[in-house]
Write a protein that holds these residues in place. Structure first.
Motif, PDB file in Angstrom:
ATOM      1  N   SER A   1       0.866  -1.181   0.000  1.00 22.35           N
ATOM      2  CA  SER A   1       0.000   0.000   0.000  1.00 22.35           C
ATOM      3  C   SER A   1       0.903   1.231   0.000  1.00 22.35           C
ATOM      4  O   SER A   1       2.044   1.181   0.450  1.00 22.35           O
ATOM      5  CB  SER A   1      -0.927   0.003   1.218  1.00 22.35           C
ATOM      6  N   GLY A   2       0.390   2.326  -0.536  1.00 19.02           N
ATOM      7  CA  GLY A   2       1.180   3.558  -0.611  1.00 19.02           C
ATOM      8  C   GLY A   2       2.322   3.431  -1.613  1.00 19.02           C
ATOM      9  O   GLY A   2       2.290   2.599  -2.513  1.00 19.02           O
TER      10      GLY A   2
ATOM     11  N   ILE B   1      11.997   0.875  -2.774  1.00 18.54           N
ATOM     12  CA  ILE B   1      12.686  -0.409  -2.864  1.00 18.54           C
ATOM     13  C   ILE B   1      14.086  -0.225  -3.440  1.00 18.54           C
ATOM     14  O   ILE B   1      14.324   0.680  -4.243  1.00 18.54           O
ATOM     15  CB  ILE B   1      11.847  -1.417  -3.696  1.00 18.54           C
ATOM     16  N   THR B   2      14.969  -1.119  -3.038  1.00 19.65           N
ATOM     17  CA  THR B   2      16.349  -1.070  -3.495  1.00 19.65           C
ATOM     18  C   THR B   2      16.551  -2.013  -4.677  1.00 19.65           C
ATOM     19  O   THR B   2      16.220  -3.192  -4.604  1.00 19.65           O
ATOM     20  CB  THR B   2      17.295  -1.477  -2.348  1.00 19.65           C
ATOM     21  N   ASN B   3      17.111  -1.479  -5.770  1.00 16.34           N
ATOM     22  CA  ASN B   3      17.518  -2.296  -6.915  1.00 16.34           C
ATOM     23  C   ASN B   3      18.712  -3.158  -6.518  1.00 16.34           C
ATOM     24  O   ASN B   3      19.368  -2.888  -5.503  1.00 16.34           O
ATOM     25  CB  ASN B   3      17.956  -1.395  -8.081  1.00 16.34           C
TER      26      ASN B   3
ATOM     27  N   THR C   1      11.501   4.623  -6.052  1.00 12.81           N
ATOM     28  CA  THR C   1      10.199   4.839  -5.425  1.00 12.81           C
ATOM     29  C   THR C   1       9.127   4.559  -6.475  1.00 12.81           C
ATOM     30  O   THR C   1       9.088   5.212  -7.523  1.00 12.81           O
ATOM     31  CB  THR C   1      10.054   6.279  -4.889  1.00 12.81           C
ATOM     32  N   ILE C   2       8.291   3.583  -6.185  1.00 10.79           N
ATOM     33  CA  ILE C   2       7.196   3.225  -7.093  1.00 10.79           C
ATOM     34  C   ILE C   2       5.922   3.856  -6.560  1.00 10.79           C
ATOM     35  O   ILE C   2       5.443   3.484  -5.483  1.00 10.79           O
ATOM     36  CB  ILE C   2       7.061   1.694  -7.228  1.00 10.79           C
ATOM     37  N   LYS C   3       5.391   4.806  -7.319  1.00 11.29           N
ATOM     38  CA  LYS C   3       4.165   5.512  -6.920  1.00 11.29           C
ATOM     39  C   LYS C   3       2.966   5.071  -7.750  1.00 11.29           C
ATOM     40  O   LYS C   3       1.853   5.425  -7.459  1.00 11.29           O
ATOM     41  CB  LYS C   3       4.361   7.026  -7.111  1.00 11.29           C
ATOM     42  N   THR C   4       3.244   4.307  -8.812  1.00 13.82           N
ATOM     43  CA  THR C   4       2.201   3.931  -9.768  1.00 13.82           C
ATOM     44  C   THR C   4       1.406   2.718  -9.293  1.00 13.82           C
ATOM     45  O   THR C   4       1.814   1.990  -8.392  1.00 13.82           O
ATOM     46  CB  THR C   4       2.832   3.618 -11.136  1.00 13.82           C
ATOM     47  N   THR C   5       0.267   2.541  -9.928  1.00 16.12           N
ATOM     48  CA  THR C   5      -0.555   1.359  -9.674  1.00 16.12           C
ATOM     49  C   THR C   5      -0.451   0.447 -10.896  1.00 16.12           C
ATOM     50  O   THR C   5      -0.010   0.906 -11.956  1.00 16.12           O
ATOM     51  CB  THR C   5      -2.034   1.766  -9.441  1.00 16.12           C
ATOM     52  N   PRO C   6      -0.830  -0.795 -10.737  1.00 17.90           N
ATOM     53  CA  PRO C   6      -1.364  -1.428  -9.535  1.00 17.90           C
ATOM     54  C   PRO C   6      -0.256  -1.667  -8.507  1.00 17.90           C
ATOM     55  O   PRO C   6       0.918  -1.736  -8.853  1.00 17.90           O
ATOM     56  CB  PRO C   6      -1.918  -2.753 -10.059  1.00 17.90           C
ATOM     57  N   ARG C   7      -0.658  -1.804  -7.280  1.00 13.33           N
ATOM     58  CA  ARG C   7       0.282  -2.084  -6.195  1.00 13.33           C
ATOM     59  C   ARG C   7       0.362  -3.599  -5.982  1.00 13.33           C
ATOM     60  O   ARG C   7       0.108  -4.116  -4.905  1.00 13.33           O
ATOM     61  CB  ARG C   7      -0.141  -1.342  -4.941  1.00 13.33           C
TER      62      ARG C   7
ATOM     63  N   LEU D   1       7.814  -2.282 -10.973  1.00 15.73           N
ATOM     64  CA  LEU D   1       8.317  -3.385 -10.157  1.00 15.73           C
ATOM     65  C   LEU D   1       8.983  -4.433 -11.044  1.00 15.73           C
ATOM     66  O   LEU D   1       9.996  -5.028 -10.658  1.00 15.73           O
ATOM     67  CB  LEU D   1       7.198  -4.022  -9.329  1.00 15.73           C
ATOM     68  N   HIS D   2       8.459  -4.637 -12.237  1.00 12.20           N
ATOM     69  CA  HIS D   2       9.069  -5.586 -13.177  1.00 12.20           C
ATOM     70  C   HIS D   2      10.511  -5.169 -13.474  1.00 12.20           C
ATOM     71  O   HIS D   2      11.412  -6.019 -13.535  1.00 12.20           O
ATOM     72  CB  HIS D   2       8.287  -5.664 -14.490  1.00 12.20           C
ATOM     73  N   ALA D   3      10.721  -3.867 -13.636  1.00 15.15           N
ATOM     74  CA  ALA D   3      12.073  -3.362 -13.910  1.00 15.15           C
ATOM     75  C   ALA D   3      12.997  -3.610 -12.715  1.00 15.15           C
ATOM     76  O   ALA D   3      14.163  -3.977 -12.890  1.00 15.15           O
ATOM     77  CB  ALA D   3      12.020  -1.874 -14.257  1.00 15.15           C
ATOM     78  N   VAL D   4      12.468  -3.456 -11.512  1.00 12.59           N
ATOM     79  CA  VAL D   4      13.265  -3.740 -10.311  1.00 12.59           C
ATOM     80  C   VAL D   4      13.613  -5.223 -10.265  1.00 12.59           C
ATOM     81  O   VAL D   4      14.771  -5.597 -10.048  1.00 12.59           O
ATOM     82  CB  VAL D   4      12.516  -3.307  -9.028  1.00 12.59           C
ATOM     83  N   GLY D   5      12.630  -6.081 -10.488  1.00  8.52           N
ATOM     84  CA  GLY D   5      12.879  -7.522 -10.487  1.00  8.52           C
ATOM     85  C   GLY D   5      13.956  -7.901 -11.488  1.00  8.52           C
ATOM     86  O   GLY D   5      14.825  -8.739 -11.198  1.00  8.52           O
ATOM     87  N   ALA D   6      13.930  -7.279 -12.656  1.00 11.69           N
ATOM     88  CA  ALA D   6      14.919  -7.589 -13.696  1.00 11.69           C
ATOM     89  C   ALA D   6      16.337  -7.288 -13.237  1.00 11.69           C
ATOM     90  O   ALA D   6      17.284  -7.969 -13.645  1.00 11.69           O
ATOM     91  CB  ALA D   6      14.585  -6.830 -14.976  1.00 11.69           C
TER      92      ALA D   6
END
Length: 190
Positions: free
Chosen positions: A136-137, A141-143, A150-156, A163-168
């Motif tokens: 929420s909010g 997250i650390t790459n 900082t991910i401000k977009t949805t969906p959460r 988040l996909h880019a962070v996972g990569a």
């Protein structure tokens, strides 16, 4: 050697050839990458629920054919049989055969998929994980390179493109066909 009698498809098969939801069952390099990504998610306040990691090929076979028959994409008598799995998909009656396959697919929680479960998958190779991710909010997250995003977009959820880019960066890649398999991440997005 005595060959077992074939057994009709249905709920008696769903607990056979069990899968794992343990990260420790993954291939060592991918396991380390997943652990680092999950630790970053949890440190950022996200909730992570692992549903599946390693899936034996015999279980993948049951997923594949129960899905195809339940969705009426293949007639029960056209399912490819495996000599090491003594299952009969064809009950001699399409309605009974489809009902048994549907019960199996519902138990496996695969009927919602927009793609056919593969016979040989990254799960059978210990290189995939199905997990739900929520927060929420804003998600700070650390790459993998220690930079902070900082991910401000949805969906959460795990469907968030940022988040996909962070996972990569952790070499944990979101499924390339998007919402057809929402919880799926792997070494290469397949």
């Amino acid at each position: 050697m005595t060959i077992p009698e074939p057994e009709l498809s249905g709920m008696a098969w769903v607990e056979r050839y069990p899968a794992s939801a343990s990260i420790s069952e993954l291939e060592p390099t991918f396991q380390a990458n997943v652990r680092a990504f999950v630790e970053a998610l949890k440190a950022a306040g996200a909730t992570v629920r692992v549903a599946s990691t390693y899936r034996p090929e015999k279980r993948a076979y049951l997923f594949h054919w129960s899905y195809l028959i339940a969705k009426k994409k293949v007639k029960p008598n056209k399912a490819v049989l495996r000599p090491d799995i003594h299952i009969l998909w064809d009950h001699g009656n399409d309605e009974k055969s489809i009902s048994a396959a549907r019960a199996m697919a519902q138990y496996f929680e695969i009927l919602h998929l927009g793609t056919i479960p593969a016979l040989r998958t990254r799960h059978t190779m210990r290189q995939a994980i199905d997990m739900s991710i929520t927060w929420s909010g804003d998600l700070i997250i650390t790459n993998n390179d220690s930079s902070i995003i900082t991910i401000k977009t949805t969906p959460r959820t795990g469907m968030n493109k940022e988040l996909h880019a962070v996972g990569a960066t952790y070499n944990v890649v979101k499924f390339k066909l998007g919402s057809k398999d929402k919880p799926h991440w792997s070494v290469d997005g397949r």
